[in-house]
Design a protein around this motif. Sequence first.
Motif, mmCIF file in Angstrom:
data_model
loop_
_atom_site.group_PDB
_atom_site.id
_atom_site.type_symbol
_atom_site.label_atom_id
_atom_site.label_comp_id
_atom_site.label_asym_id
_atom_site.label_seq_id
_atom_site.Cartn_x
_atom_site.Cartn_y
_atom_site.Cartn_z
ATOM 1 N N ASP A 172 0.830 -1.201 0.000
ATOM 2 C CA ASP A 172 0.000 0.000 0.000
ATOM 3 C C ASP A 172 0.863 1.249 0.000
ATOM 4 O OD1 ASP A 172 -2.009 1.784 0.179
ATOM 5 O OD2 ASP A 172 -2.552 1.322 2.257
ATOM 6 N N ARG A 173 0.619 2.125 -0.985
ATOM 7 C CA ARG A 173 1.453 3.320 -1.090
ATOM 8 C C ARG A 173 0.876 4.489 -0.298
ATOM 9 N NH1 ARG A 173 -0.364 6.369 -5.366
ATOM 10 N NH2 ARG A 173 1.665 6.991 -6.137
ATOM 11 N N GLY A 174 -0.131 4.253 0.504
ATOM 12 C CA GLY A 174 -0.677 5.319 1.325
ATOM 13 C C GLY A 174 -1.620 6.212 0.544
ATOM 14 N N ALA A 175 -2.153 7.213 1.234
ATOM 15 C CA ALA A 175 -3.136 8.102 0.607
ATOM 16 C C ALA A 175 -2.463 9.028 -0.400
ATOM 17 C CB ALA A 175 -3.821 8.911 1.691
ATOM 18 N N PRO A 176 -3.265 9.597 -1.315
ATOM 19 C CA PRO A 176 -2.687 10.541 -2.261
ATOM 20 C C PRO A 176 -2.142 11.767 -1.534
ATOM 21 C CG PRO A 176 -5.100 10.547 -2.386
ATOM 22 C CD PRO A 176 -4.709 9.406 -1.502
ATOM 23 N N GLY A 177 -1.022 12.297 -1.999
ATOM 24 C CA GLY A 177 -0.464 13.506 -1.405
ATOM 25 C C GLY A 177 -1.390 14.685 -1.681
ATOM 26 N N PRO A 178 -1.164 15.799 -0.966
ATOM 27 C CA PRO A 178 -2.057 16.956 -1.115
ATOM 28 C C PRO A 178 -2.084 17.491 -2.556
ATOM 29 C CG PRO A 178 -0.119 17.503 0.224
ATOM 30 C CD PRO A 178 -0.107 16.026 0.017
ATOM 31 N N GLU A 179 -0.960 17.350 -3.262
ATOM 32 C CA GLU A 179 -0.865 17.890 -4.623
ATOM 33 C C GLU A 179 -1.336 16.880 -5.658
ATOM 34 O OE1 GLU A 179 0.513 21.236 -5.223
ATOM 35 O OE2 GLU A 179 -0.166 21.067 -3.130
ATOM 36 N N GLU A 180 -1.374 15.596 -5.246
ATOM 37 C CA GLU A 180 -1.583 14.536 -6.221
ATOM 38 C C GLU A 180 -2.998 14.570 -6.804
ATOM 39 O OE1 GLU A 180 -0.174 10.876 -4.641
ATOM 40 O OE2 GLU A 180 -0.319 9.821 -6.566
ATOM 41 N N ASP A 181 -3.059 14.376 -8.099
ATOM 42 C CA ASP A 181 -4.322 14.342 -8.802
ATOM 43 C C ASP A 181 -5.046 13.048 -8.437
ATOM 44 O OD1 ASP A 181 -6.319 14.877 -10.637
ATOM 45 O OD2 ASP A 181 -5.304 13.661 -12.148
ATOM 46 N N LEU A 182 -6.313 13.138 -8.049
ATOM 47 C CA LEU A 182 -7.055 11.962 -7.596
ATOM 48 C C LEU A 182 -7.199 10.909 -8.691
ATOM 49 C CD1 LEU A 182 -9.836 13.631 -5.414
ATOM 50 C CD2 LEU A 182 -7.942 12.198 -4.627
ATOM 51 N N ALA A 183 -7.440 11.382 -9.908
ATOM 52 C CA ALA A 183 -7.615 10.447 -11.021
ATOM 53 C C ALA A 183 -6.303 9.709 -11.297
ATOM 54 C CB ALA A 183 -8.079 11.185 -12.272
ATOM 55 N N ALA A 184 -5.188 10.439 -11.226
ATOM 56 C CA ALA A 184 -3.879 9.824 -11.457
ATOM 57 C C ALA A 184 -3.579 8.813 -10.352
ATOM 58 C CB ALA A 184 -2.797 10.896 -11.503
ATOM 59 N N TYR A 185 -3.962 9.173 -9.144
ATOM 60 C CA TYR A 185 -3.753 8.266 -8.013
ATOM 61 C C TYR A 185 -4.560 6.988 -8.201
ATOM 62 C CZ TYR A 185 -3.857 6.395 -3.285
ATOM 63 O OH TYR A 185 -3.759 5.570 -2.197
ATOM 64 N N PHE A 186 -5.811 7.136 -8.622
ATOM 65 C CA PHE A 186 -6.677 5.980 -8.875
ATOM 66 C C PHE A 186 -6.034 5.047 -9.905
ATOM 67 C CE2 PHE A 186 -9.774 3.998 -11.713
ATOM 68 C CZ PHE A 186 -10.567 3.290 -10.836
ATOM 69 N N THR A 187 -5.589 5.626 -11.011
ATOM 70 C CA THR A 187 -4.978 4.831 -12.074
ATOM 71 C C THR A 187 -3.722 4.120 -11.569
ATOM 72 O OG1 THR A 187 -5.775 6.510 -13.593
ATOM 73 C CG2 THR A 187 -4.190 4.939 -14.474
ATOM 74 N N ALA A 188 -2.934 4.854 -10.766
ATOM 75 C CA ALA A 188 -1.691 4.258 -10.251
ATOM 76 C C ALA A 188 -1.998 3.064 -9.357
ATOM 77 C CB ALA A 188 -0.895 5.316 -9.492
ATOM 78 N N VAL A 189 -3.015 3.192 -8.516
ATOM 79 C CA VAL A 189 -3.383 2.093 -7.611
ATOM 80 C C VAL A 189 -3.830 0.877 -8.421
ATOM 81 C CG1 VAL A 189 -5.068 1.338 -5.876
ATOM 82 C CG2 VAL A 189 -3.960 3.562 -5.638
ATOM 83 N N VAL A 190 -4.662 1.117 -9.429
ATOM 84 C CA VAL A 190 -5.154 0.013 -10.263
ATOM 85 C C VAL A 190 -3.993 -0.628 -11.035
ATOM 86 C CG1 VAL A 190 -6.602 -0.574 -12.248
ATOM 87 C CG2 VAL A 190 -7.511 0.891 -10.441
ATOM 88 N N ASP A 191 -3.138 0.210 -11.597
ATOM 89 C CA ASP A 191 -2.006 -0.318 -12.375
ATOM 90 C C ASP A 191 -1.072 -1.149 -11.506
ATOM 91 O OD1 ASP A 191 -3.029 0.823 -14.575
ATOM 92 O OD2 ASP A 191 -1.606 2.516 -14.669
ATOM 93 N N ALA A 192 -0.945 -0.772 -10.244
ATOM 94 C CA ALA A 192 -0.035 -1.485 -9.345
ATOM 95 C C ALA A 192 -0.703 -2.723 -8.746
ATOM 96 C CB ALA A 192 0.446 -0.536 -8.244
ATOM 97 N N ASP A 193 -1.891 -3.091 -9.262
ATOM 98 C CA ASP A 193 -2.621 -4.265 -8.755
ATOM 99 C C ASP A 193 -2.970 -4.130 -7.282
ATOM 100 O OD1 ASP A 193 -3.111 -5.855 -10.921
ATOM 101 O OD2 ASP A 193 -1.121 -6.775 -10.869
ATOM 102 N N GLN A 194 -3.167 -2.899 -6.837
ATOM 103 C CA GLN A 194 -3.639 -2.708 -5.478
ATOM 104 C C GLN A 194 -5.146 -2.522 -5.520
ATOM 105 O OE1 GLN A 194 -1.147 0.474 -4.141
ATOM 106 N NE2 GLN A 194 0.582 -0.878 -3.805
#
Lengths: 96, 351
Positions: free
Chosen positions: B33-55
């Motif tokens: 688990d890479r933790g919650a998105p940072g304050p600057e991080e785009d939510l959509a990008a975070y979502f995609t990253a989580v899915v891509d990482a098989d999390q």
Amino acid sequence: MSSSGSSPLWEVFVRARRGLAHTHVGSLHAPDAELALRNARDLYTRRQEGVSIWVVPAGAITASSPDEKDAFFDPAADKVYRHPTFYDVPDGVAHL
Amino acid sequence: MYGNDFAGEDAPGGLLGEVEAAEAELRTAAERDRGAPGPEEDLAAYFTAVVDADQKIEPRDWMPEAYRRTLIRQIAQHAHSEIIGMQPEGNWISRAPSLKRKAILLAKVQDEAGHGLYLYAAAETLGISRDELVELLLSGRQKYSSIFNYPTLTWADVGAIGWLVDGAAIVNQVPLCRCSYGPYARAMIRVCKEESFHQRQGYEILHTLAHGTSAQRAMAQDALDRWWYPSLAMFGPPDGDSTHSAQSMAWKIKRFSNDDLRQRFVDMCVGQAEVLGLTIPDPDLRWNEQRQAYDFTQPDYAELMRVISGDGPCNRERMAHRRRAHEAGAWVREAAAAYAAKQASKEKVPT
């Protein structure tokens, strides 16, 4: 909770065996605690999954929000002295 | 949550092994688990990253609206299928040929109800209530699996449903144990383990019949003849016509295409039918050395579309039964709610 005539949602926790902690296994709808318990027995312990059940009205649970995760859980990370591995033990000291 | 008693019985291989592997993967994914998105991080990008990482995506995470809608549709229709699916088998509970078979069938139908409830609970984490979902089913705006619109004409049909229908369901559901949405993946792990019992009990029924009298054998063969193509159709339209596939694959809701899963199912069934001593009703079924898979006749997709749109053999009967149960049960639900309210008000009064 849902519309008229329906039953509230309950969260179900089951302890698999003596010595283990209750684990969240799922949720179900039931009009009252008694029925929630009976339904949880039928639904989540059909195959000897547990020896103790807790049911909690979902509305009684307050959850942390994922957005505040970093701020909320940070102290553990910046207080490294809370971990035993932070301390140096001189060579040759036993049982420490 | 499953007793070790069951897993240990015979080392899990095949589909059950895959379920175990998916469960282990779920735990590893949690550790990464890479933790919650940072304050600057785009939510959509975070979502995609989580899915891509098989999390896993969890209920309170941000998700694209279309992802939420697709999951609600898929999980709800899955839940509806479990509930409606109790009818064709329930049809034989009072007529099961022995007490043992009857007890097993009762346990199985109880499991189906449980699967429905796990799945409704998973759907509810997406922000829709079970009452709304039930309403969508009753009003015909949401569907259930096409297979439950076929009638159970003989006892052997109960065996064929277990072996073929539950077998097809498992082939479909095992990859869903790796679905990107955590609550769905966890529900599927639980469902698959129980479904495996259903498939085996069905197979045993057919095996017993196929090795019994000639009348029993004929009954088993007849059931296979009638359930084979509807079971193949359970995997949905061919890849070229499947509307939701590409996006669902990208979001890791689906892991394999309809045709891939159908092929896998056929390849599994051929050997199992041989052991039964029954014949799969497809003259063109044969091993293809080049593809290392069986060639087979596709089910009638025009029929599938008719059944899905409400015009199968039992659609009206199934829905009428479900509506009747809901309406006739209204006073019981009201009584339970009134009793709960009364008990709750009593507790508030100090004595």
